[in-house]
Scaffold this motif. Structure first.
Motif, PDB file in Angstrom:
ATOM      1  N   VAL A 119       7.923   1.367   7.302  1.00  0.00           N
ATOM      2  CA  VAL A 119       6.980   0.239   7.329  1.00  0.00           C
ATOM      3  C   VAL A 119       7.436  -0.895   6.403  1.00  0.00           C
ATOM      4  CG1 VAL A 119       5.024   1.705   7.945  1.00  0.00           C
ATOM      5  CG2 VAL A 119       5.412   1.121   5.534  1.00  0.00           C
ATOM      6  N   GLY A 120       8.578  -0.735   5.748  1.00  0.00           N
ATOM      7  CA  GLY A 120       9.139  -1.835   4.962  1.00  0.00           C
ATOM      8  C   GLY A 120       8.699  -1.866   3.512  1.00  0.00           C
ATOM      9  N   LEU A 121       8.333  -0.710   2.926  1.00  0.00           N
ATOM     10  CA  LEU A 121       8.018  -0.666   1.486  1.00  0.00           C
ATOM     11  C   LEU A 121       9.131   0.119   0.787  1.00  0.00           C
ATOM     12  CD1 LEU A 121       4.174   0.043   1.391  1.00  0.00           C
ATOM     13  CD2 LEU A 121       5.340  -2.046   0.700  1.00  0.00           C
ATOM     14  N   TYR A 122       9.784  -0.519  -0.164  1.00  0.00           N
ATOM     15  CA  TYR A 122      10.926   0.106  -0.821  1.00  0.00           C
ATOM     16  C   TYR A 122      10.603   0.370  -2.292  1.00  0.00           C
ATOM     17  CZ  TYR A 122      13.055  -1.294   3.558  1.00  0.00           C
ATOM     18  OH  TYR A 122      13.320  -1.443   4.885  1.00  0.00           O
ATOM     19  N   GLU A 123      11.188  -0.401  -3.240  1.00  0.00           N
ATOM     20  CA  GLU A 123      10.973  -0.130  -4.672  1.00  0.00           C
ATOM     21  C   GLU A 123       9.503  -0.224  -5.056  1.00  0.00           C
ATOM     22  OE1 GLU A 123      13.170   1.242  -6.524  1.00  0.00           O
ATOM     23  OE2 GLU A 123      14.337   1.170  -4.677  1.00  0.00           O
ATOM     24  N   GLU A 124       8.799  -1.155  -4.390  1.00  0.00           N
ATOM     25  CA  GLU A 124       7.403  -1.387  -4.758  1.00  0.00           C
ATOM     26  C   GLU A 124       6.520  -0.176  -4.484  1.00  0.00           C
ATOM     27  OE1 GLU A 124       9.344  -2.897  -2.635  1.00  0.00           O
ATOM     28  OE2 GLU A 124       8.276  -3.977  -1.052  1.00  0.00           O
ATOM     29  N   ARG A 125       7.055   0.805  -3.775  1.00  0.00           N
ATOM     30  CA  ARG A 125       6.214   1.960  -3.441  1.00  0.00           C
ATOM     31  C   ARG A 125       5.846   2.789  -4.672  1.00  0.00           C
ATOM     32  NH1 ARG A 125      11.402   3.688  -1.341  1.00  0.00           N
ATOM     33  NH2 ARG A 125      11.983   5.774  -2.060  1.00  0.00           N
ATOM     34  N   TYR A 126       6.538   2.542  -5.808  1.00  0.00           N
ATOM     35  CA  TYR A 126       6.221   3.281  -7.033  1.00  0.00           C
ATOM     36  C   TYR A 126       5.204   2.543  -7.902  1.00  0.00           C
ATOM     37  CZ  TYR A 126      10.367   5.770  -5.499  1.00  0.00           C
ATOM     38  OH  TYR A 126      11.269   6.476  -4.740  1.00  0.00           O
ATOM     39  N   ARG A 127       4.828   1.331  -7.502  1.00  0.00           N
ATOM     40  CA  ARG A 127       3.865   0.548  -8.306  1.00  0.00           C
ATOM     41  C   ARG A 127       2.435   0.816  -7.831  1.00  0.00           C
ATOM     42  NH1 ARG A 127       6.691  -4.583  -7.270  1.00  0.00           N
ATOM     43  NH2 ARG A 127       4.664  -5.273  -6.501  1.00  0.00           N
ATOM     44  N   PRO A 128       1.430   0.625  -8.709  1.00  0.00           N
ATOM     45  CA  PRO A 128       0.039   0.851  -8.273  1.00  0.00           C
ATOM     46  C   PRO A 128      -0.348  -0.099  -7.140  1.00  0.00           C
ATOM     47  CG  PRO A 128       0.157   0.647 -10.668  1.00  0.00           C
ATOM     48  CD  PRO A 128       1.516   0.285 -10.140  1.00  0.00           C
ATOM     49  N   ILE A 129      -1.101   0.429  -6.179  1.00  0.00           N
ATOM     50  CA  ILE A 129      -1.486  -0.324  -4.983  1.00  0.00           C
ATOM     51  C   ILE A 129      -2.334  -1.547  -5.330  1.00  0.00           C
ATOM     52  CG2 ILE A 129      -2.855  -0.172  -2.856  1.00  0.00           C
ATOM     53  CD1 ILE A 129      -1.992   2.786  -2.667  1.00  0.00           C
ATOM     54  N   GLY A 130      -3.087  -1.462  -6.436  1.00  0.00           N
ATOM     55  CA  GLY A 130      -3.973  -2.570  -6.833  1.00  0.00           C
ATOM     56  C   GLY A 130      -3.238  -3.902  -6.956  1.00  0.00           C
ATOM     57  N   GLY A 131      -1.936  -3.871  -7.263  1.00  0.00           N
ATOM     58  CA  GLY A 131      -1.176  -5.113  -7.422  1.00  0.00           C
ATOM     59  C   GLY A 131      -0.498  -5.573  -6.137  1.00  0.00           C
ATOM     60  N   TYR A 132      -0.765  -4.927  -5.018  1.00  0.00           N
ATOM     61  CA  TYR A 132      -0.086  -5.265  -3.759  1.00  0.00           C
ATOM     62  C   TYR A 132      -0.721  -6.475  -3.089  1.00  0.00           C
ATOM     63  CZ  TYR A 132       2.342  -0.702  -3.558  1.00  0.00           C
ATOM     64  OH  TYR A 132       3.135   0.373  -3.799  1.00  0.00           O
ATOM     65  N   SER A 133       0.074  -7.168  -2.286  1.00  0.00           N
ATOM     66  CA  SER A 133      -0.451  -8.227  -1.415  1.00  0.00           C
ATOM     67  C   SER A 133      -1.188  -7.576  -0.235  1.00  0.00           C
ATOM     68  CB  SER A 133       0.703  -9.075  -0.868  1.00  0.00           C
ATOM     69  OG  SER A 133       1.496  -8.276  -0.004  1.00  0.00           O
ATOM     70  N   THR A 134      -1.933  -8.411   0.526  1.00  0.00           N
ATOM     71  CA  THR A 134      -2.639  -7.878   1.698  1.00  0.00           C
ATOM     72  C   THR A 134      -1.656  -7.255   2.684  1.00  0.00           C
ATOM     73  OG1 THR A 134      -4.258  -9.629   1.463  1.00  0.00           O
ATOM     74  CG2 THR A 134      -4.239  -8.491   3.575  1.00  0.00           C
ATOM     75  N   GLY A 135      -0.506  -7.913   2.888  1.00  0.00           N
ATOM     76  CA  GLY A 135       0.482  -7.394   3.830  1.00  0.00           C
ATOM     77  C   GLY A 135       1.001  -6.025   3.408  1.00  0.00           C
ATOM     78  N   MET A 136       1.243  -5.858   2.095  1.00  0.00           N
ATOM     79  CA  MET A 136       1.731  -4.563   1.612  1.00  0.00           C
ATOM     80  C   MET A 136       0.658  -3.483   1.773  1.00  0.00           C
ATOM     81  SD  MET A 136       3.653  -6.121  -1.690  1.00  0.00           S
ATOM     82  CE  MET A 136       3.990  -4.649  -2.628  1.00  0.00           C
ATOM     83  N   LYS A 137      -0.592  -3.864   1.514  1.00  0.00           N
ATOM     84  CA  LYS A 137      -1.679  -2.875   1.669  1.00  0.00           C
ATOM     85  C   LYS A 137      -1.813  -2.442   3.128  1.00  0.00           C
ATOM     86  CE  LYS A 137      -4.516  -4.303  -2.236  1.00  0.00           C
ATOM     87  NZ  LYS A 137      -5.660  -5.088  -2.664  1.00  0.00           N
ATOM     88  N   GLN A 138      -1.652  -3.408   4.052  1.00  0.00           N
ATOM     89  CA  GLN A 138      -1.741  -3.046   5.469  1.00  0.00           C
ATOM     90  C   GLN A 138      -0.614  -2.077   5.830  1.00  0.00           C
ATOM     91  OE1 GLN A 138      -4.666  -3.720   6.187  1.00  0.00           O
ATOM     92  NE2 GLN A 138      -4.699  -5.224   7.806  1.00  0.00           N
ATOM     93  N   ARG A 139       0.542  -2.263   5.211  1.00  0.00           N
ATOM     94  CA  ARG A 139       1.673  -1.363   5.498  1.00  0.00           C
ATOM     95  C   ARG A 139       1.394   0.045   4.963  1.00  0.00           C
ATOM     96  NH1 ARG A 139       6.847  -4.610   6.202  1.00  0.00           N
ATOM     97  NH2 ARG A 139       5.988  -6.648   6.659  1.00  0.00           N
ATOM     98  N   VAL A 140       0.751   0.124   3.800  1.00  0.00           N
ATOM     99  CA  VAL A 140       0.412   1.450   3.259  1.00  0.00           C
ATOM    100  C   VAL A 140      -0.600   2.133   4.188  1.00  0.00           C
ATOM    101  CG1 VAL A 140      -0.538   2.728   1.299  1.00  0.00           C
ATOM    102  CG2 VAL A 140       0.803   0.656   0.889  1.00  0.00           C
ATOM    103  N   LYS A 141      -1.557   1.349   4.665  1.00  0.00           N
ATOM    104  CA  LYS A 141      -2.559   1.936   5.578  1.00  0.00           C
ATOM    105  C   LYS A 141      -1.887   2.431   6.861  1.00  0.00           C
ATOM    106  CE  LYS A 141      -5.890  -1.306   5.698  1.00  0.00           C
ATOM    107  NZ  LYS A 141      -7.164  -1.828   6.196  1.00  0.00           N
ATOM    108  N   LEU A 142      -0.894   1.670   7.325  1.00  0.00           N
ATOM    109  CA  LEU A 142      -0.177   2.093   8.538  1.00  0.00           C
ATOM    110  C   LEU A 142       0.626   3.364   8.241  1.00  0.00           C
ATOM    111  CD1 LEU A 142       0.729   1.571  11.464  1.00  0.00           C
ATOM    112  CD2 LEU A 142       2.532   0.096  10.570  1.00  0.00           C
ATOM    113  N   ALA A 143       1.277   3.394   7.060  1.00  0.00           N
ATOM    114  CA  ALA A 143       2.105   4.559   6.709  1.00  0.00           C
ATOM    115  C   ALA A 143       1.263   5.838   6.651  1.00  0.00           C
ATOM    116  CB  ALA A 143       2.806   4.326   5.368  1.00  0.00           C
ATOM    117  N   GLN A 144       0.073   5.758   6.044  1.00  0.00           N
ATOM    118  CA  GLN A 144      -0.731   6.982   5.947  1.00  0.00           C
ATOM    119  C   GLN A 144      -1.215   7.453   7.322  1.00  0.00           C
ATOM    120  OE1 GLN A 144      -4.248   7.443   6.396  1.00  0.00           O
ATOM    121  NE2 GLN A 144      -4.351   5.328   7.179  1.00  0.00           N
ATOM    122  N   ALA A 145      -1.298   6.506   8.287  1.00  0.00           N
ATOM    123  CA  ALA A 145      -1.707   6.908   9.645  1.00  0.00           C
ATOM    124  C   ALA A 145      -0.568   7.609  10.383  1.00  0.00           C
ATOM    125  CB  ALA A 145      -2.164   5.680  10.435  1.00  0.00           C
TER     126      ALA A 145
END
Ligand SMILES: Nc1ncnc2c1ncn2[C@@H]1O[C@H](COP(=O)(O)OP(=O)(O)OP(=O)(O)O)[C@@H](O)[C@H]1O
Length: 353
Positions: A119-145
């Motif tokens: 889904v296109g998340l690389y180094e940032e995947r180790y950082r807390p989600i609270g600091g993510y942009s909306t686009g990154m959060k949508q990618r995390v939601k897609l990844a968990q699905a």
């Protein structure tokens, strides 16, 4: 993959689904409707998370009333609302979701790394989600699905809150979920244009009722109208207006308007000409030549999904309805532009991407 028969969901004050019957095959299917049309309600019923009031529904051959657990094992779900814990990293969260789906620890970590990369998340995947942009959060939601390798995913408004570039990236990802992994997708949106580009099949609902269910290319069939664009000249500083007058004088039905799929550079410069046959092509060519204009293009126009809504709205329009935009909305008028449709329900204006 998904079959519903006369499926209804009634809340005390509103009917969210009204005798909905659909049969959705494998592939990428768009579920489109204005806000409040019943899209999220349908997904919750299909996951076995909310009971229907009446009717039946099966997902992957399983009955939603009895087999909710088995369905959720095989189906991924990306909810519409913000549901991510802010103080853990994407990796921790997705590993947790993989473990919840029954994957052993090592497989959960491996699948998480693969899915986040996909889904296109690389180094940032180790950082807390609270600091993510909306686009990154949508990618995390897609990844968990996707992490438990489902046969089918339900994506509820995955492009919500994204800018146009982010939306295009998300739509590309959704398409690849099917092409790269063979996972079927049911994706909801109130943006009509984006489904046109992404989905094999589109189901349109309004007020909980089925408006239409068709292959995307059936929605976008070629029409009998021609889109014509001409240059301006010193003799005709507004070449479009001159051509329009000349063609109207020759008895040809001509409509002007803001284009839908055409580029913004052409906005306002296109004429839509009703083609009665090959003679119309010759007439347009000869009229353009007679005026001394340059012919930039003359091509058959395709329907856009937005027109399904516009035509349905035009049929329902009441005098109390809010005013539509300036563009004409004559049902079936081939040359009519794909303007934003009138709201069909209280507060439910359709967007056109
Ligand atoms: N738990 C509930 N109780 C009462 N009414 C509800 C409930 N959930 C949804 N509704 C109503 O049912 C209708 C359909 O809602 P639903 O959320 O399914 O629409 P939607 O198409 O997903 O739109 P949106 O994208 O805005 O969520 C709406 O009128 C909504 O207010």
């Amino acid at each position: 993959m998904i079959v519903t028969e006369s499926l209804s969901k009634r809340y005390p004050r509103v009917t969210a689904l009204d005798r909905l019957s659909v049969d959705i095959a494998p592939g990428v299917t768009g579920l489109v409707g204005a806000n409040g049309a019943g899209k999220s309600t349908l997904i919750k019923i299909l996951l076995g998370l909310a009971p229907a009031t009446e009717g039946t529904a099966h997902v992957l051959g399983l009955d939603v009333t009895k087999d909710g657990g088995a369905i959720r094992e095989r189906v991924g779900y990306m909810p519409e609302h913000d549901c991510l814990p802010p103080d853990v990293s994407a990796t921790e969260f997705v590993v947790h979701m993989a473990r919840m789906s029954g994957l052993p620890p090592t497989a959960a970590r491996e699948r998480t790394a693969d899915t986040l990369r996909h889904v296109g998340l690389y180094e940032e995947r180790y950082r807390p989600i609270g600091g993510y942009s909306t686009g990154m959060k949508q990618r995390v939601k897609l990844a968990q699905a996707l992490v438990h390798d489902p046969q089918l995913v339900f994506l509820d408004e995955p492009t919500n809150g994204l800018d146009p570039a982010g939306r295009d990236e998300m739509l590309g990802l959704i398409r690849r979920v099917h092409t790269d992994f063979g996972i079927s997708v049911l994706v909801t949106s109130h943006l009509l244009g984006e489904l046109e580009r992404t989905c094999d099949h589109v189901v349109v609902i309004d007020g909980g009722k089925l408006l239409r269910s068709s292959a995307t290319d059936e929605f976008t069939q070629v029409t009998t109208s021609l889109a014509v664009e001409v240059t301006d000249t010193d003799a005709h500083p507004d070449g479009t207006a001159a051509l329009r007058t000349a063609l109207a004088g020759a008895g040809v039905a001509v409509t002007a308007g803001a284009p839908g799929s055409e580029s913004l550079a052409s906005a306002g410069r296109l004429l839509y000409v009703e083609a009665a046959g090959d003679d119309t092509y010759d007439l347009v060519r000869d009229t353009v030549a007679g005026l001394g204009l340059g012919l930039v293009r003359m091509e058959q126009r395709r329907h856009q999904i937005a027109e399904v809504f516009r035509d349905a709205d035009a049929a329902q329009t009441t005098p109390a309805a809010p005013a539509t935009p300036a563009a004409p909305a004559t049902p079936g008028a081939p040359g009519a532009p794909a303007a934003p449709a009138a709201p069909t329900r209280e507060g439910g204006a359709h967007d056109v991407a």
